[in-house]
Design an enzyme around this catalytic site. Structure first.
Site, short mmCIF file in Angstrom:
data_model
loop_
_atom_site.label_atom_id
_atom_site.label_comp_id
_atom_site.label_asym_id
_atom_site.label_seq_id
_atom_site.Cartn_x
_atom_site.Cartn_y
_atom_site.Cartn_z
N ILE A 17 -1.43 15.52 -14.14
CA ILE A 17 -1.78 15.32 -13.42
C ILE A 17 -0.89 15.06 -12.33
O ILE A 17 -0.93 15.65 -11.25
CB ILE A 17 -2.96 14.25 -13.38
N SER A 48 0.25 12.05 -20.72
CA SER A 48 -0.96 10.72 -21.47
C SER A 48 -2.11 12.08 -20.52
O SER A 48 -2.68 11.35 -20.97
CB SER A 48 -0.09 9.61 -21.00
N HIS A 224 -2.33 2.96 -26.68
CA HIS A 224 -3.78 2.67 -26.22
C HIS A 224 -5.08 2.95 -27.16
O HIS A 224 -4.85 4.37 -27.33
CB HIS A 224 -4.62 2.95 -24.87
N TYR A 254 -14.25 0.22 -24.12
CA TYR A 254 -15.32 1.02 -23.25
C TYR A 254 -15.91 1.69 -24.89
O TYR A 254 -15.38 2.40 -25.30
CB TYR A 254 -15.04 1.34 -22.09
N VAL A 353 1.53 6.08 -13.61
CA VAL A 353 -0.31 7.01 -12.68
C VAL A 353 -1.24 6.90 -13.51
O VAL A 353 -1.16 7.78 -14.38
CB VAL A 353 0.76 7.95 -11.35
N TRP A 354 -2.01 6.78 -13.68
CA TRP A 354 -3.53 6.70 -14.09
C TRP A 354 -4.37 7.83 -13.59
O TRP A 354 -4.11 8.28 -11.98
CB TRP A 354 -3.69 5.30 -14.80
N TYR A 531 14.06 -13.51 15.38
CA TYR A 531 12.72 -12.82 14.11
C TYR A 531 11.69 -11.47 14.42
O TYR A 531 11.72 -11.71 15.81
CB TYR A 531 11.50 -14.25 14.58
N ASP A 544 8.96 -8.35 7.43
CA ASP A 544 9.02 -9.61 8.05
C ASP A 544 9.26 -10.35 7.60
O ASP A 544 9.74 -10.81 7.18
CB ASP A 544 7.14 -9.48 7.95
N THR A 546 14.31 -13.08 9.31
CA THR A 546 14.82 -13.45 10.26
C THR A 546 16.28 -12.77 9.93
O THR A 546 16.92 -12.06 9.55
CB THR A 546 14.68 -14.84 9.84
N GLY A 561 12.08 -13.67 -1.07
CA GLY A 561 12.40 -13.34 -2.39
C GLY A 561 12.09 -12.72 -2.49
O GLY A 561 12.05 -11.66 -3.38
#
Length: 836
Positions: A17, A48, A224, A254, A353-354, A531, A544, A546, A561
């Site tokens: 998919i 899958s 699963h 489920y 990606v599910w 900045y 974002d 410095t 980090g």
């Protein structure tokens, strides 16, 4: 089978998919020479997609995943492959029901219809369930099932009808030609295809295929379990699904109707992990498909009993088993998808990606490749978030094994991983250990969050430190953080900031290069600190950070980090290829001590002969200074809102520097302080924004309150969008809120933790002109002010000091007021402490 062409503009590997969706969206965006490779037979090649649980629950605590799911639901509906039936999660415990209240917070924050339902209402929605076992439920009417194989077929055929796609089934990728760090061609079992854009959408095989090109995709194939029982007499003659999907969350299971049968799936068993090399080729095993492994009934016996307990009327008898598999799915170390360009240029990942988010992810990847930007924020999805230490197989397997039970678990917003810790530690570790540091991890780095050695400060600041009686609010938090904060404001505190990432950008083209990626003016005198955000082409936030100008042709980029991988990837993606700029990751060579508080200058003066007065060393500058015999780069800025410096030193001399500063600070009352102060209390008192929280690609600089007085003349990425934002009226503005009543009619005070919807004083949702809901982006105490703060984007009619609003938190609504709008800081708004 189509003949494999010799050249393509883009090659997609994998026709599940995800791959089919990417092919269609690329075609829809104008690409016309696309090749889709699949090593299995179509329409169901054995991945899958063919066996994964094909249902959609729309609400996730991650906004990014929710946005992708909503986009996918829209696409599945347009394709005619979606069946609305509703989704119901049920709770057997009060703890789980409290989590459903939290899920309501996310649903309201993202604008999705959802309801908390009683056991009686659950029985009305699902007539076969034993509602007497349940405390309550969380119901989303838009829950649905889909046919992903059919959806993929339609998408693929649409792209082929446009003349944009060549599909080649039963063709296996055998290697890549990579030169100069970029992919040049794809080698296959049927010939070589020249292409400089390749997308890996091959699910559990992704790490194996990526390795052929020298790239790493950090995921693990994991089992699963699922069985199909029936036929069930009660379902005879009914629709394909006649009642909502049911997730028995406390049992990690489920149940869903599948025509005359009932499908029962489990995430409650032990983690059963595999390697991609263990997956057989198509036709080489007795399995129904390569990713459907033989069922291990011993792992399912307890779950079957629990299913019979929940559905006694229809499962309380012997029923034939129509299907039983150990199906493989993709798990990552943080349970999020892996999307974006890998460390090999032109080689893209669309992995982990599910089904529920696949079409949305396909559109996002196609948009990213086509435009270099996306309309859904990718901060939590970008594969570049994983740095080399967190991409190793040992780390990936450890984290996926730990993460598997959390798929249906209750995960706290501050929750810490336990597995494979201590990947990266600072040279200060012997001292921080001795001080009783409680470590939180980011990108493999161990960072002290608070210090047990400061517990005695609680008595000193009694009455100024909040107690959190609710276990949830207090989890992964300590009142010591607030005491450390007050000690910093009163005297001085030192921080281990060695997780800072440092990139040295050098060369004759360094200035022009950094100008190109930076919003702020980079052509500043040597020694100045800049900045700046990096913007996306649409004008949203990409980074974002410095920048320090060390010489005419030498700059130091300092970033957090957590954003190291993404920021390096962005720099490398825009680095000129003429050799005029080199980028060196110098993180491991340097360690960093943060020193802030009214006595910070006194401490530094005690260990150097250099003049560090305000006149000699003003705010916003950097200097090379020798401290206690250790050469350092001192950077005078402050994220916590007090006088002080970031002090960068060679790693091999870091411990010596720590000891010298600690000794010199004794007479001034120095304390060690953790990231709880740096990243929460100090930051919020100054209304400083955080990348990935307040700063995302979905908000522009004007909305975030970070527009500069002047626009530099040089061109930079996102400039056109930035100018348009400056000229227009912002749809929303970032504001600081304060909680006015922590009781709100309850019996114990509560303290906002995690995303909370912001509502009008009448309790109605707030939505801006672009359809974005208002919700809190950061929350935490402001000990200096005796308040509890939150940041949130608000449309103009509410973005005024004094506006009274509500926030919803675990089913209750708490009054809040706007105390600042834009960049204005609640604490020391004139910056007197920082600039003195």
């Amino acid at each position: 089978m189509a003949k494999v062409p010799t050249q393509a503009d883009v090659v997609i590997v994998g026709a599940g998919i995800a791959g089919n969706s990417i092919a269609w969206h690329l075609a829809d965006m104008g690409w016309r020479n696309i090749v889709l490779l699949e090593k299995g037979p179509l329409p169901d090649p054995g991945g899958s997609t063919g066996h994964a649980s094909n249902f959609v629950f729309p609400v996730d605590h991650s906004k990014g995943l929710t946005d992708l799911t909503l986009d996918s639901v829209r696409q599945y509906t347009e394709l005619g492959v979606l069946h609305d039936c509703g989704g119901l999660e049920v709770a057997r415990t009060q703890e789980r029901y409290a989590e459903f209240q939290r899920r309501m917070m996310s649903a309201r924050s993202w604008g999705i219809e959802a309801h908390l339902v009683s056991p009686k209402e659950i029985g009305e929605l699902v007539p076969y369930i034993d509602a007497g076992l349940l405390v309550g439920g969380f119901y989303t009417p838009s829950g649905a099932i889909v046919n992903p194989v059919e959806a993929g077929r339609i998408m693929r055929e649409r792209a082929e009808e446009l003349g944009a796609l060549t599909t080649c089934e039963n063709v296996e990728v055998t290697g890549f030609d990579v030169r100069g760090g970029r992919v040049q061609s794809v080698r296959t079992s049927a010939g070589e295809i020249a292409a400089d854009v390749v997308v890996l959408a091959c699910g559990v095989w992704s790490p194996k295929v990526a390795a052929l090109g020298g790239a790493t995709i950090p995921l693990t194939p994991a089992v699963h379990q699922m069985i199909d029982v029936g036929p069930i007499p009660e379902f005879e003659g009914s629709e394909w699904i006649s009642f909502p999907l049911v997730r028995d969350m406390d049992n990690k299971m489920y149940e869903r109707q599948r025509g005359p049968n009932l499908e029962i799936g489990s995430y409650a068993h032990r983690p059963i992990l595999h390697e991609p090399d263990e997956i057989p080729r198509v036709g080489e095993s007795e399995q129904a498909s390569p990713t459907s492994f033989p069922f291990t009934p011993e792992d399912f016996s307890a779950q079957l009993l629990q299913a019979r307990e929940l559905f006694p009327g229809i499962l309380g008898r012997d029923l034939p088993t129509a299907l039983a598999i150990n199906g493989l799915l993709s798990l990552t170390p943080d349970a999020m998808p892996l999307v974006g360009e890998t460390e090999v240029g032109g080689l893209w990942s669309a992995a982990a990606v599910w089904i529920k988010e696949a079409p949305g992810m396909g559109r996002l990847v196609a948009q990213w490749i086509t435009e270099g930007d996306t309309d859904i924020d990718t901060h939590a999805l970008d594969i570049a978030r994983f740095t080399p230490p967190t991409r190793t197989r040992a780390h990936v397997k450890a984290r996926t094994a730990e993460g598997f039970p959390k798929l249906y678990g209750i995960v706290h917003p501050r929750e810490q991983w336990e597995s494979n810790r201590d990947l990266r530690t600072s040279p200060f570790r012997p001292r921080t250990d001795a001080l009783g540091a409680e470590y939180f991890e980011t990108a493999g780095w161990e960072r002290p969050q608070w210090y047990e050695s400061n517990a005695h400060l609680l008595a000193k600041y009694e009455g100024q430190v909040t107690e959190r009686p609710s276990e949830w609010d207090a989890r992964w938090w300590s009142p010591i953080i607030e005491a450390e904060h007050l000690a910093m404001r009163e005297a001085v505190a030192m921080f281990d900031l060695s997780a800072f990432t440092i990139f040295d950008v050098v060369g004759s083209g360094a200035l022009d290069f950094l100008q190109r990626v930076s919003l702020a003016q980079v052509d500043r005198p040597v020694g100045r600190v800049i900045y700046t955000p990096f913007l996306t082409p649409r004008g949203g936030f990409r980074s974002d950070l410095t920048i320090v100008r060390l010489a005419e042709d030498r700059f130091r980029v300092i970033t957090g980090g957590a954003d190291a991988g993404r920021d390096l990837a962005w720099l490398q993606a825009h680095q000129p290829n003429d050799g005029s700029v080199s980028i060196h990751d110098a993180t491991s060579a340097w360690c960093t001590i943060g020193l802030w508080g009214p006595h910070a200058r006194d401490v530094v003066t005690a260990v150097t002969t250099t003049d560090v007065s305000n006149e000699a060393f003003p705010f916003g500058t950097a200097q090379h200074v020798t401290l206690a015999g250790v050469p350092t780069l001192m950077v005078r800025i402050s994220y916590v809102g007090d006088l002080g410096w970031e002090i960068h030193a060679p790693t091999d001399q870091g411990l010596r520097l720590w000891d010298a500063i600690a000794a010199a600070g004794e007479e001034f009352g120095i304390v060690p302080a953790g990231i709880g102060v740096y990243g929460t209390t100090g930051r919020l008192e100054k209304a400083h924004r955080l990348m990935g929280a307040e700063l995302t690609s979905e908000y522009d600089v004007v909305e975030a309150g970070l527009a500069l007085p002047k626009v530099k003349p040089q061109d930079f990425i996102g400039k056109e969008a930035y100018l348009a934002a400056r000229d227009g009226e912002p749809a929303t503005r970032l504001c600081t809120l304060t909680v006015e009543d922590h009781l709100a009619g309850g019996t114990e005070p509560r303290f906002l933790t995690g995303t909370c919807p912001v509502l009008t004083s009448e309790g109605e949702p707030i939505t801006d002109a672009r359809g974005r809901r208002s919700y809190t982006t950061s929350e935490g105490p402001a000990p200096s002010l005796g308040r509890y703060l939150a940041l949130a984007y608000l449309p103009g009619e509410y973005a005024h000091v004094g506006t009274e609003l509500l926030v919803e938190y675990f089913g209750r609504r708490y009054p809040v007021s706007v105390i600042e709008v834009g960049r204005a800081a609640p604490f020391d708004p004139e910056m007197e402490r920082v600039k003195s």
